[in-house]
Design a protein around this motif. Structure first.
Motif, PDB file in Angstrom:
ATOM      1  N   VAL A   1      51.504   9.289 111.120  1.00  0.00           N
ATOM      2  CA  VAL A   1      51.966   9.028 109.764  1.00  0.00           C
ATOM      3  C   VAL A   1      50.767   8.631 108.909  1.00  0.00           C
ATOM      4  O   VAL A   1      49.938   7.825 109.327  1.00  0.00           O
ATOM      5  N   GLN A   2      50.709   9.207 107.732  1.00  0.00           N
ATOM      6  CA  GLN A   2      49.638   8.872 106.786  1.00  0.00           C
ATOM      7  C   GLN A   2      50.223   8.563 105.419  1.00  0.00           C
ATOM      8  O   GLN A   2      51.229   9.146 105.019  1.00  0.00           O
ATOM      9  N   LEU A   3      49.577   7.655 104.720  1.00  0.00           N
ATOM     10  CA  LEU A   3      49.919   7.356 103.340  1.00  0.00           C
ATOM     11  C   LEU A   3      48.719   7.711 102.474  1.00  0.00           C
ATOM     12  O   LEU A   3      47.614   7.226 102.710  1.00  0.00           O
ATOM     13  N   GLN A   4      48.945   8.552 101.504  1.00  0.00           N
ATOM     14  CA  GLN A   4      47.887   9.003 100.614  1.00  0.00           C
ATOM     15  C   GLN A   4      48.174   8.499  99.211  1.00  0.00           C
ATOM     16  O   GLN A   4      49.125   8.946  98.568  1.00  0.00           O
ATOM     17  N   ALA A   5      47.335   7.591  98.749  1.00  0.00           N
ATOM     18  CA  ALA A   5      47.523   7.006  97.422  1.00  0.00           C
ATOM     19  C   ALA A   5      46.508   7.561  96.444  1.00  0.00           C
ATOM     20  O   ALA A   5      45.382   7.895  96.815  1.00  0.00           O
ATOM     21  N   CYS A   6      46.925   7.636  95.186  1.00  0.00           N
ATOM     22  CA  CYS A   6      45.994   8.066  94.139  1.00  0.00           C
ATOM     23  C   CYS A   6      46.467   7.517  92.800  1.00  0.00           C
ATOM     24  O   CYS A   6      47.596   7.018  92.685  1.00  0.00           O
ATOM     25  N   GLY A   7      45.595   7.612  91.802  1.00  0.00           N
ATOM     26  CA  GLY A   7      45.974   7.220  90.453  1.00  0.00           C
ATOM     27  C   GLY A   7      45.222   6.046  89.889  1.00  0.00           C
ATOM     28  O   GLY A   7      45.411   5.684  88.726  1.00  0.00           O
ATOM     29  N   GLY A   8      44.376   5.404  90.690  1.00  0.00           N
ATOM     30  CA  GLY A   8      43.617   4.285  90.163  1.00  0.00           C
ATOM     31  C   GLY A   8      42.570   4.747  89.176  1.00  0.00           C
ATOM     32  O   GLY A   8      42.344   5.941  88.978  1.00  0.00           O
ATOM     33  N   GLY A   9      41.934   3.785  88.528  1.00  0.00           N
ATOM     34  CA  GLY A   9      40.899   4.121  87.568  1.00  0.00           C
ATOM     35  C   GLY A   9      40.596   2.965  86.650  1.00  0.00           C
ATOM     36  O   GLY A   9      41.008   1.835  86.890  1.00  0.00           O
ATOM     37  N   LEU A  10      39.863   3.285  85.604  1.00  0.00           N
ATOM     38  CA  LEU A  10      39.455   2.286  84.602  1.00  0.00           C
ATOM     39  C   LEU A  10      40.306   2.465  83.356  1.00  0.00           C
ATOM     40  O   LEU A  10      40.451   3.585  82.852  1.00  0.00           O
ATOM     41  N   VAL A  11      40.862   1.366  82.869  1.00  0.00           N
ATOM     42  CA  VAL A  11      41.699   1.417  81.673  1.00  0.00           C
ATOM     43  C   VAL A  11      41.464   0.151  80.857  1.00  0.00           C
ATOM     44  O   VAL A  11      41.106  -0.896  81.414  1.00  0.00           O
ATOM     45  N   GLN A  12      41.660   0.254  79.570  1.00  0.00           N
ATOM     46  CA  GLN A  12      41.516  -0.919  78.710  1.00  0.00           C
ATOM     47  C   GLN A  12      42.764  -1.789  78.780  1.00  0.00           C
ATOM     48  O   GLN A  12      43.864  -1.305  79.070  1.00  0.00           O
ATOM     49  N   ALA A  13      42.584  -3.059  78.497  1.00  0.00           N
ATOM     50  CA  ALA A  13      43.727  -3.980  78.454  1.00  0.00           C
ATOM     51  C   ALA A  13      44.787  -3.443  77.500  1.00  0.00           C
ATOM     52  O   ALA A  13      44.464  -2.929  76.427  1.00  0.00           O
ATOM     53  N   GLY A  14      46.036  -3.556  77.932  1.00  0.00           N
ATOM     54  CA  GLY A  14      47.138  -3.019  77.148  1.00  0.00           C
ATOM     55  C   GLY A  14      47.483  -1.594  77.491  1.00  0.00           C
ATOM     56  O   GLY A  14      48.487  -1.057  77.017  1.00  0.00           O
ATOM     57  N   GLY A  15      46.670  -0.977  78.327  1.00  0.00           N
ATOM     58  CA  GLY A  15      46.861   0.416  78.668  1.00  0.00           C
ATOM     59  C   GLY A  15      47.846   0.619  79.799  1.00  0.00           C
ATOM     60  O   GLY A  15      48.529  -0.307  80.260  1.00  0.00           O
ATOM     61  N   PHE A  16      47.880   1.866  80.257  1.00  0.00           N
ATOM     62  CA  PHE A  16      48.876   2.305  81.241  1.00  0.00           C
ATOM     63  C   PHE A  16      48.196   3.106  82.350  1.00  0.00           C
ATOM     64  O   PHE A  16      47.255   3.867  82.109  1.00  0.00           O
ATOM     65  N   LEU A  17      48.684   2.906  83.560  1.00  0.00           N
ATOM     66  CA  LEU A  17      48.284   3.720  84.699  1.00  0.00           C
ATOM     67  C   LEU A  17      49.505   3.952  85.569  1.00  0.00           C
ATOM     68  O   LEU A  17      50.422   3.115  85.610  1.00  0.00           O
ATOM     69  N   GLN A  99      60.216   4.671 110.272  1.00  0.00           N
ATOM     70  CA  GLN A  99      60.623   4.982 111.640  1.00  0.00           C
ATOM     71  C   GLN A  99      60.207   6.420 111.918  1.00  0.00           C
ATOM     72  O   GLN A  99      60.606   7.340 111.192  1.00  0.00           O
ATOM     73  N   ARG A 100      59.426   6.586 112.944  1.00  0.00           N
ATOM     74  CA  ARG A 100      58.941   7.913 113.281  1.00  0.00           C
ATOM     75  C   ARG A 100      59.979   8.671 114.097  1.00  0.00           C
ATOM     76  O   ARG A 100      60.852   8.074 114.745  1.00  0.00           O
ATOM     77  N   ILE A 101      59.868   9.988 114.069  1.00  0.00           N
ATOM     78  CA  ILE A 101      60.776  10.832 114.848  1.00  0.00           C
ATOM     79  C   ILE A 101      60.620  10.477 116.323  1.00  0.00           C
ATOM     80  O   ILE A 101      59.517  10.467 116.865  1.00  0.00           O
ATOM     81  N   GLY A 102      61.734  10.174 116.961  1.00  0.00           N
ATOM     82  CA  GLY A 102      61.704   9.806 118.363  1.00  0.00           C
ATOM     83  C   GLY A 102      61.406   8.347 118.619  1.00  0.00           C
ATOM     84  O   GLY A 102      61.439   7.891 119.771  1.00  0.00           O
ATOM     85  N   GLY A 103      61.102   7.614 117.566  1.00  0.00           N
ATOM     86  CA  GLY A 103      60.797   6.201 117.737  1.00  0.00           C
ATOM     87  C   GLY A 103      62.037   5.332 117.691  1.00  0.00           C
ATOM     88  O   GLY A 103      63.006   5.665 117.014  1.00  0.00           O
ATOM     89  N   ARG A 104      62.010   4.224 118.393  1.00  0.00           N
ATOM     90  CA  ARG A 104      63.150   3.321 118.406  1.00  0.00           C
ATOM     91  C   ARG A 104      63.059   2.292 117.287  1.00  0.00           C
ATOM     92  O   ARG A 104      64.085   1.797 116.807  1.00  0.00           O
ATOM     93  N   PHE A 105      61.848   1.964 116.912  1.00  0.00           N
ATOM     94  CA  PHE A 105      61.653   0.909 115.927  1.00  0.00           C
ATOM     95  C   PHE A 105      60.772   1.406 114.787  1.00  0.00           C
ATOM     96  O   PHE A 105      60.012   2.354 114.929  1.00  0.00           O
ATOM     97  N   SER A 106      60.887   0.703 113.677  1.00  0.00           N
ATOM     98  CA  SER A 106      60.057   1.023 112.526  1.00  0.00           C
ATOM     99  C   SER A 106      58.724   0.316 112.619  1.00  0.00           C
ATOM    100  O   SER A 106      58.612  -0.749 113.226  1.00  0.00           O
ATOM    101  N   GLY A 107      57.722   0.912 112.034  1.00  0.00           N
ATOM    102  CA  GLY A 107      56.398   0.313 111.984  1.00  0.00           C
ATOM    103  C   GLY A 107      55.919   0.232 110.552  1.00  0.00           C
ATOM    104  O   GLY A 107      56.451   0.908 109.662  1.00  0.00           O
ATOM    105  N   THR A 108      54.926  -0.577 110.332  1.00  0.00           N
ATOM    106  CA  THR A 108      54.344  -0.755 108.997  1.00  0.00           C
ATOM    107  C   THR A 108      53.052   0.038 108.899  1.00  0.00           C
ATOM    108  O   THR A 108      52.191  -0.056 109.776  1.00  0.00           O
ATOM    109  N   TYR A 109      52.925   0.782 107.826  1.00  0.00           N
ATOM    110  CA  TYR A 109      51.763   1.631 107.613  1.00  0.00           C
ATOM    111  C   TYR A 109      51.120   1.304 106.268  1.00  0.00           C
ATOM    112  O   TYR A 109      51.808   0.924 105.310  1.00  0.00           O
ATOM    113  N   TRP A 110      49.818   1.481 106.224  1.00  0.00           N
ATOM    114  CA  TRP A 110      49.038   1.200 105.018  1.00  0.00           C
ATOM    115  C   TRP A 110      48.246   2.431 104.616  1.00  0.00           C
ATOM    116  O   TRP A 110      47.719   3.154 105.470  1.00  0.00           O
ATOM    117  N   GLY A 111      48.133   2.624 103.335  1.00  0.00           N
ATOM    118  CA  GLY A 111      47.238   3.639 102.817  1.00  0.00           C
ATOM    119  C   GLY A 111      45.887   3.034 102.497  1.00  0.00           C
ATOM    120  O   GLY A 111      45.731   1.806 102.470  1.00  0.00           O
TER     121      GLY A 111
END
Length: 120
Positions: A1-17, A99-111
């Motif tokens: 299992v992989q987590l792929q994050a994107c969208g960070g960057g530089l923004v001015q105060a009051g801005g949006f990301l 929870q992975r296919i075939g797994g009994r329990f859930s695990g925690t994953y990080w990107g």
């Protein structure tokens, strides 16, 4: 299992990301997805989380400014960040309880983190 994050960057105060994070791999079910952030020298803190039923929770510091949403069909979570403040500057990490296919329990994953910098 992989987590792929994107969208960070530089923004001015009051801005949006918008951050996005897609989970991939042998996924049976995703119980929760969320975002944490960390400033150098400080502990990682919860920003927002959304569980499988659709309910969400936010850190007090971001309530009313950030919105977490999820596209279950794409195994993707989004963080819409409005009215950004310099104190929101941090590395943001995607997190999922899966929870992975075939797994009994859930695990925690990080990107890998994505840097958000808000200039004053």
């Amino acid at each position: 299992v992989q987590l792929q994050a994107c969208g960070g960057g530089l923004v001015q105060a009051g801005g949006f990301l918008r951050l996005s994070c897609a989970a991939s791999g042998d996924i049976f079910s995703i119980n929760a997805m969320g975002w944490f952030r960390q400033v150098s020298g400080k502990q990682r803190e919860l920003v927002a989380v959304i569980i499988s039923g659709g309910s969400s929770n936010y850190a007090d510091s971001v309530k009313g400014r950030f919105t977490i949403s999820r596209d279950s069909a794409k195994n993707t979570v989004y963080l819409h960040m409005n009215s950004l403040k310099p104190e929101d500057t941090a590395v943001y990490y995607c997190n999922a309880v899966i929870q992975r296919i075939g797994g009994r329990f859930s695990g925690t994953y990080w990107g890998l983190g994505t840097l958000v910098t808000v200039s004053s």
